[in-house]
Design a protein around this motif. Structure first.
Motif, PDB file in Angstrom:
ATOM      1  N   THR A  54       0.837  -1.190   0.000  1.00 21.95           N
ATOM      2  CA  THR A  54       0.000   0.000   0.000  1.00 21.95           C
ATOM      3  C   THR A  54       0.875   1.243   0.000  1.00 21.95           C
ATOM      4  O   THR A  54       2.075   1.168   0.275  1.00 21.95           O
ATOM      5  CB  THR A  54      -0.952   0.005   1.216  1.00 21.95           C
ATOM      6  N   PHE A  55       0.283   2.380  -0.319  1.00 22.76           N
ATOM      7  CA  PHE A  55       1.027   3.622  -0.487  1.00 22.76           C
ATOM      8  C   PHE A  55       0.026   4.775  -0.463  1.00 22.76           C
ATOM      9  O   PHE A  55      -1.191   4.567  -0.560  1.00 22.76           O
ATOM     10  CB  PHE A  55       1.797   3.611  -1.817  1.00 22.76           C
ATOM     11  N   PRO A  56       0.507   6.031  -0.353  1.00 24.12           N
ATOM     12  CA  PRO A  56      -0.415   7.177  -0.298  1.00 24.12           C
ATOM     13  C   PRO A  56      -1.178   7.376  -1.604  1.00 24.12           C
ATOM     14  O   PRO A  56      -0.673   7.062  -2.682  1.00 24.12           O
ATOM     15  CB  PRO A  56       0.521   8.371  -0.029  1.00 24.12           C
ATOM     16  N   LEU A  57      -2.370   7.910  -1.493  1.00 26.28           N
ATOM     17  CA  LEU A  57      -3.165   8.216  -2.681  1.00 26.28           C
ATOM     18  C   LEU A  57      -2.473   9.239  -3.579  1.00 26.28           C
ATOM     19  O   LEU A  57      -2.721   9.288  -4.788  1.00 26.28           O
ATOM     20  CB  LEU A  57      -4.534   8.753  -2.263  1.00 26.28           C
ATOM     21  N   SER A  58      -1.613  10.052  -2.996  1.00 24.91           N
ATOM     22  CA  SER A  58      -0.920  11.085  -3.770  1.00 24.91           C
ATOM     23  C   SER A  58       0.035  10.507  -4.813  1.00 24.91           C
ATOM     24  O   SER A  58       0.483  11.222  -5.704  1.00 24.91           O
ATOM     25  CB  SER A  58      -0.140  12.011  -2.832  1.00 24.91           C
ATOM     26  N   GLN A  66     -11.776   9.724 -10.251  1.00 29.37           N
ATOM     27  CA  GLN A  66     -12.046   8.389  -9.723  1.00 29.37           C
ATOM     28  C   GLN A  66     -11.674   8.301  -8.242  1.00 29.37           C
ATOM     29  O   GLN A  66     -12.393   7.694  -7.440  1.00 29.37           O
ATOM     30  CB  GLN A  66     -11.269   7.339 -10.526  1.00 29.37           C
ATOM     31  N   VAL A  67     -10.535   8.906  -7.876  1.00 28.94           N
ATOM     32  CA  VAL A  67     -10.109   8.919  -6.479  1.00 28.94           C
ATOM     33  C   VAL A  67     -11.146   9.629  -5.616  1.00 28.94           C
ATOM     34  O   VAL A  67     -11.536   9.133  -4.552  1.00 28.94           O
ATOM     35  CB  VAL A  67      -8.732   9.596  -6.332  1.00 28.94           C
ATOM     36  N   LYS A  68     -11.605  10.770  -6.064  1.00 25.08           N
ATOM     37  CA  LYS A  68     -12.562  11.558  -5.291  1.00 25.08           C
ATOM     38  C   LYS A  68     -13.845  10.771  -5.033  1.00 25.08           C
ATOM     39  O   LYS A  68     -14.369  10.760  -3.905  1.00 25.08           O
ATOM     40  CB  LYS A  68     -12.870  12.853  -6.034  1.00 25.08           C
ATOM     41  N   ARG A  69     -14.345  10.100  -6.038  1.00 23.03           N
ATOM     42  CA  ARG A  69     -15.618   9.382  -5.890  1.00 23.03           C
ATOM     43  C   ARG A  69     -15.468   8.139  -5.002  1.00 23.03           C
ATOM     44  O   ARG A  69     -16.345   7.847  -4.182  1.00 23.03           O
ATOM     45  CB  ARG A  69     -16.161   8.993  -7.269  1.00 23.03           C
ATOM     46  N   LEU A  70     -14.349   7.416  -5.158  1.00 20.27           N
ATOM     47  CA  LEU A  70     -14.170   6.219  -4.342  1.00 20.27           C
ATOM     48  C   LEU A  70     -13.846   6.582  -2.893  1.00 20.27           C
ATOM     49  O   LEU A  70     -14.292   5.893  -1.962  1.00 20.27           O
ATOM     50  CB  LEU A  70     -13.069   5.335  -4.925  1.00 20.27           C
ATOM     51  N   VAL A  71     -13.089   7.645  -2.690  1.00 16.21           N
ATOM     52  CA  VAL A  71     -12.803   8.116  -1.342  1.00 16.21           C
ATOM     53  C   VAL A  71     -14.095   8.534  -0.645  1.00 16.21           C
ATOM     54  O   VAL A  71     -14.330   8.208   0.530  1.00 16.21           O
ATOM     55  CB  VAL A  71     -11.794   9.280  -1.383  1.00 16.21           C
ATOM     56  N   ARG A  72     -14.954   9.255  -1.341  1.00 16.43           N
ATOM     57  CA  ARG A  72     -16.227   9.671  -0.751  1.00 16.43           C
ATOM     58  C   ARG A  72     -17.063   8.465  -0.349  1.00 16.43           C
ATOM     59  O   ARG A  72     -17.636   8.424   0.751  1.00 16.43           O
ATOM     60  CB  ARG A  72     -16.997  10.539  -1.744  1.00 16.43           C
ATOM     61  N   ASN A  73     -17.131   7.468  -1.219  1.00 16.97           N
ATOM     62  CA  ASN A  73     -17.900   6.259  -0.925  1.00 16.97           C
ATOM     63  C   ASN A  73     -17.314   5.520   0.278  1.00 16.97           C
ATOM     64  O   ASN A  73     -18.042   5.031   1.152  1.00 16.97           O
ATOM     65  CB  ASN A  73     -17.901   5.347  -2.154  1.00 16.97           C
ATOM     66  N   THR A  74     -15.978   5.452   0.340  1.00 15.88           N
ATOM     67  CA  THR A  74     -15.310   4.749   1.434  1.00 15.88           C
ATOM     68  C   THR A  74     -15.496   5.474   2.759  1.00 15.88           C
ATOM     69  O   THR A  74     -15.700   4.846   3.803  1.00 15.88           O
ATOM     70  CB  THR A  74     -13.807   4.598   1.127  1.00 15.88           C
ATOM     71  N   GLU A  75     -15.456   6.791   2.751  1.00 15.13           N
ATOM     72  CA  GLU A  75     -15.661   7.557   3.972  1.00 15.13           C
ATOM     73  C   GLU A  75     -17.097   7.421   4.481  1.00 15.13           C
ATOM     74  O   GLU A  75     -17.337   7.362   5.692  1.00 15.13           O
ATOM     75  CB  GLU A  75     -15.301   9.023   3.736  1.00 15.13           C
ATOM     76  N   GLN A  76     -18.050   7.357   3.554  1.00 12.98           N
ATOM     77  CA  GLN A  76     -19.436   7.096   3.965  1.00 12.98           C
ATOM     78  C   GLN A  76     -19.515   5.741   4.674  1.00 12.98           C
ATOM     79  O   GLN A  76     -20.186   5.603   5.709  1.00 12.98           O
ATOM     80  CB  GLN A  76     -20.352   7.081   2.738  1.00 12.98           C
ATOM     81  N   PHE A  77     -18.857   4.762   4.114  1.00 15.47           N
ATOM     82  CA  PHE A  77     -18.831   3.409   4.683  1.00 15.47           C
ATOM     83  C   PHE A  77     -18.231   3.416   6.078  1.00 15.47           C
ATOM     84  O   PHE A  77     -18.782   2.825   7.023  1.00 15.47           O
ATOM     85  CB  PHE A  77     -18.029   2.519   3.728  1.00 15.47           C
ATOM     86  N   LEU A  78     -17.087   4.095   6.247  1.00 14.32           N
ATOM     87  CA  LEU A  78     -16.411   4.144   7.542  1.00 14.32           C
ATOM     88  C   LEU A  78     -17.231   4.885   8.592  1.00 14.32           C
ATOM     89  O   LEU A  78     -17.144   4.583   9.782  1.00 14.32           O
ATOM     90  CB  LEU A  78     -15.044   4.811   7.388  1.00 14.32           C
ATOM     91  N   LEU A  99      -5.527   2.108  -6.637  1.00 11.32           N
ATOM     92  CA  LEU A  99      -6.439   2.977  -5.909  1.00 11.32           C
ATOM     93  C   LEU A  99      -7.043   2.253  -4.712  1.00 11.32           C
ATOM     94  O   LEU A  99      -7.120   2.811  -3.606  1.00 11.32           O
ATOM     95  CB  LEU A  99      -7.538   3.473  -6.855  1.00 11.32           C
ATOM     96  N   VAL A 100      -7.447   1.007  -4.898  1.00  6.34           N
ATOM     97  CA  VAL A 100      -8.027   0.245  -3.792  1.00  6.34           C
ATOM     98  C   VAL A 100      -6.971  -0.009  -2.714  1.00  6.34           C
ATOM     99  O   VAL A 100      -7.231   0.142  -1.514  1.00  6.34           O
ATOM    100  CB  VAL A 100      -8.619  -1.081  -4.297  1.00  6.34           C
ATOM    101  N   LYS A 101      -5.770  -0.376  -3.126  1.00  2.00           N
ATOM    102  CA  LYS A 101      -4.694  -0.636  -2.155  1.00  2.00           C
ATOM    103  C   LYS A 101      -4.338   0.619  -1.370  1.00  2.00           C
ATOM    104  O   LYS A 101      -4.044   0.554  -0.174  1.00  2.00           O
ATOM    105  CB  LYS A 101      -3.458  -1.162  -2.878  1.00  2.00           C
ATOM    106  N   ALA A 102      -4.349   1.775  -2.040  1.00  2.00           N
ATOM    107  CA  ALA A 102      -3.979   3.019  -1.370  1.00  2.00           C
ATOM    108  C   ALA A 102      -4.989   3.415  -0.300  1.00  2.00           C
ATOM    109  O   ALA A 102      -4.642   4.131   0.651  1.00  2.00           O
ATOM    110  CB  ALA A 102      -3.841   4.136  -2.404  1.00  2.00           C
ATOM    111  N   LEU A 103      -6.226   2.963  -0.421  1.00  2.00           N
ATOM    112  CA  LEU A 103      -7.228   3.273   0.601  1.00  2.00           C
ATOM    113  C   LEU A 103      -6.815   2.730   1.963  1.00  2.00           C
ATOM    114  O   LEU A 103      -7.107   3.336   2.998  1.00  2.00           O
ATOM    115  CB  LEU A 103      -8.583   2.683   0.203  1.00  2.00           C
TER     116      LEU A 103
END
Length: 288
Positions: A54-58, A66-78, A99-103
């Motif tokens: 894994t590694f930073p999203l940056s 794509q990052v913005k939308r998946l991050v938003r979905n993941t934060e809703q989940f958390l 992208l998934v690994k960076a999460l």
């Protein structure tokens, strides 16, 4: 004498049987951040991965939307809010899996966990969900490079997991899958016709519906596109920065030469170039 011979023979048989039988099930290491699920019989083993990749999203380039939308979905989940299963599709090497690994790097401290499940182990996915449903952590079930061949029925277990079947969907688990195929299954030209097709399908539209129904169960679709030259160089610069190197003119020309030799520009090609470039001694960093 006969007893000793019998015991020796028994020990030999047990040793050979031990090689064939699956390992004894143990309680998973719930302190880990990443796992691999392996189907065994009707259940499976949840193996912890102490050093997940894994590694930073940056580090990712050209996938900001794509990052913005998946991050938003993941934060809703958390945060315990409604969230969708996600399907990431598109060009190879453009950052779908990364992208998934960076999460995990970004949200592991907030209780996010990642479970890698191979397509061949999907058949026992309900057993995995039953194992984790009482845990306080939030789990992303990661199916990488997912696709199904004609006649492959293992996707049915995934369909049940995505919609819950008769049982309620597991509240602390989402499925994030990556694929080069939008509908995850092979499609044929004759399926676009209104007739029975060359293979004699009586109801071809129903066959098509069966294929599309799997991808429809993912509420969030994210598409990834081929990199242009600027995207590729941005990816190179991001990865060089992780090694404390800069994209000077020599590195830039070398990176472009590398992509020409590979006949492709993508985040994966950028990463492979940087592995080569960063591994060289300073005096070796010249154009080949």
């Amino acid at each position: 004498m006969k007893l000793a011979k019998f015991l020796k023979l028994s020990a030999s048989v047990l040793r050979r049987l031990d090689k064939l039988l699956p390992p004894e099930a143990e309680e998973p290491d719930w302190q880990a951040w990443a796992y691999r699920w392996q189907a065994v019989g009707r259940k499976g083993i949840l193996e912890s991965l102490p050093r997940p990749h894994t590694f930073p999203l940056s580090r990712l380039a050209a996938v900001d939307t794509q990052v913005k939308r998946l991050v938003r979905n993941t934060e809703q989940f958390l945060n315990g809010k409604p969230a969708n299963n996600a399907l990431l599709t598109g060009a190879r090497g453009t950052g779908k899996s990364s992208l998934v690994k960076a999460l995990l790097h970004e949200y592991g401290n907030q209780g996010l966990r990642l479970i890698e499940v191979d397509k061949t182990d999907l058949v026992n996915l309900p057993a995995l969900l039953q194992m984790i449903e009482k845990r306080k952590e939030k789990y992303i079930i990661f199916c990488d490079d997912l696709s199904f061949d004609e006649g492959d029925s293992s996707y049915k277990a995934l369909k049940t997991a995505l919609d819950g079947g008769l049982s309620q969907r597991c509240d602390n688990a989402l499925v994030y899958a990556t694929s080069n195929r939008r509908h995850l299954m092979p499609e044929y030209m004759d399926e676009n016709t209104a007739t029975t097709g060359i293979r004699g399908e009586v109801n071809p539209k129903e066959a098509i519906e069966e294929k599309v129904s799997l991808s429809d169960r993912f509420g969030l679709w994210l598409s990834f596109y081929p990199f242009d030259q600027n995207d590729y160089l941005q990816a190179v610069e991001n990865w060089l920065d992780s090694y404390g190197l800069s994209l000077d003119e020599t590195a830039r020309k070398a990176a472009l030469s590398w992509s020409l030799a590979r006949g492709s520009r993508s985040g994966r090609i950028a990463w492979q170039f940087v592995c080569d470039w960063a591994g060289r001694a300073p005096e070796e960093r010249v154009l080949d």
